[in-house]
Design an enzyme around this catalytic site. Structure first.
Site, mmCIF file in Angstrom:
data_model
loop_
_atom_site.group_PDB
_atom_site.id
_atom_site.type_symbol
_atom_site.label_atom_id
_atom_site.label_comp_id
_atom_site.label_asym_id
_atom_site.label_seq_id
_atom_site.Cartn_x
_atom_site.Cartn_y
_atom_site.Cartn_z
ATOM 1 C CB THR A 63 51.688 80.509 27.427
ATOM 2 O OG1 THR A 63 50.765 80.303 28.244
ATOM 3 C CG2 THR A 63 51.052 81.804 27.110
ATOM 4 C CE1 TYR A 126 54.874 82.785 24.651
ATOM 5 C CE2 TYR A 126 56.916 83.139 24.845
ATOM 6 C CZ TYR A 126 55.248 83.219 25.268
ATOM 7 O OH TYR A 126 54.544 83.898 26.107
#
Length: 291
Positions: A63, A126
């Site tokens: 993350t 991401y």
């Protein structure tokens, strides 16, 4: 008698811990899968195949948004390909597969919150890697549920709340204002609320893509105001554009989510309660100066 077997990857993470608690409270037998035994870099799936869970929840992910920007190939391997492999193994075991995803699959250019029917268009590595994880999960099995959420915070983790309070304390000690981004919007989401909603979605047999997030949408600046008022920390705050901070990753400016189920979670009261809990954990002699 145990109702279901539930395997949870990333079980030591901020959401993973809450998922373990929520499913156990329901009466399910839960198998937490954590590093080093279960690692997205070197996944070993024998336990899933031999234990044969009824539900597999993949909450493991890389993350670090800026880290993903610096190494997009690794991001794709961990958040994309590894997630797809979890889904394929879960499907082989006959399980419902739940993939946890993110608001950053969207570009943040919409003037309204995104629904689950809107077309993703990630603008950073991401978001692209998490979208790949979604796609591979859906391709692996018809019995899959993709849960998109945003701006997670909860007990036992490092998150925006803990970071903004630490930043405010540093600014106070240096007698300077606190600069906070005021042009990035999202949905602060309390991890225990999200975990409970995922249990409910699994109980209902939901499949497909759903959005579960806090409401109403807010800027980083507005969230910081609630955090610091709850401490309380009296400090001058300056709203600044996100471009004021040098980052490796592009950030979607307004990737807010429209919740699929219910009206969303009340992040404001949960933030106040969380800050109070953080303060109560500090020895009295230190409570006035640190969290």
């Amino acid at each position: 008698m145990v109702d279901r077997r539930v395997a949870i990857t990333g079980a030591n993470g901020q959401l993973g811990r809450q998922l373990v608690d929520a499913f156990r409270k329901r009466g399910d037998e839960v198998r937490p899968l954590t590093r080093p035994a279960f690692d997205l870099r070197r996944p070993r799936h024998e336990e899933l195949l031999t234990w044969r869970p009824d539900v597999v929840i993949n909450s493991a992910a890389w993350t670090d948004v800026d880290g993903c920007a610096r190494d997009p190939a690794l991001a794709m391997a961990l958040n994309g390909d590894a997630a797809g492999e979890v889904a394929r193994v879960g499907a082989t075991a006959g399980a419902l597969v739940v993939q946890i995803s993110t608001n950053e699959v969207f570009d943040g250019l919409s003037d309204r919150p995104y629904t689950e029917h809107d077309e993703p268009n990630p603008i950073n590595a991401y978001g692209a890697s998490k979208l790949r994880g979604e796609e591979l999960t859906i391709a692996a099995t018809d019995r899959s549920l993709v849960v998109r959420t945003a701006w997670l915070f909860g007990p036992g983790g490092t998150n925006f709340v803990t970071k903004i309070i630490a930043a405010a304390e540093r600014a106070l000690s240096e007698a300077r204002p606190l600069s906070v981004v005021d042009d990035e919007w999202g949905n602060p989401t309390w991890a225990p609320d999200l975990a409970s909603a995922i249990v409910e979605a699994v109980d209902r047999g939901r499949t497909g893509v759903i959005h579960l997030a806090g409401m109403p949408p807010a800027t980083r600046f507005a969230w910081a105001e609630v955090c610091l008022d709850a401490v309380p920390l009296k400090i001058q705050m300056l709203g600044v554009p996100g471009s004021s901070f040098r980052r490796a990753s592009r950030v979607p400016p307004r990737a807010t989510l429209s919740p699929t189920i219910g009206l969303g979670f009340d992040w404001q009261n949960q933030t106040r309660t969380y800050v109070a809990d953080l303060r109560s954990a500090i020895p009295a002699e230190n409570a006035s100066t640190s969290l």
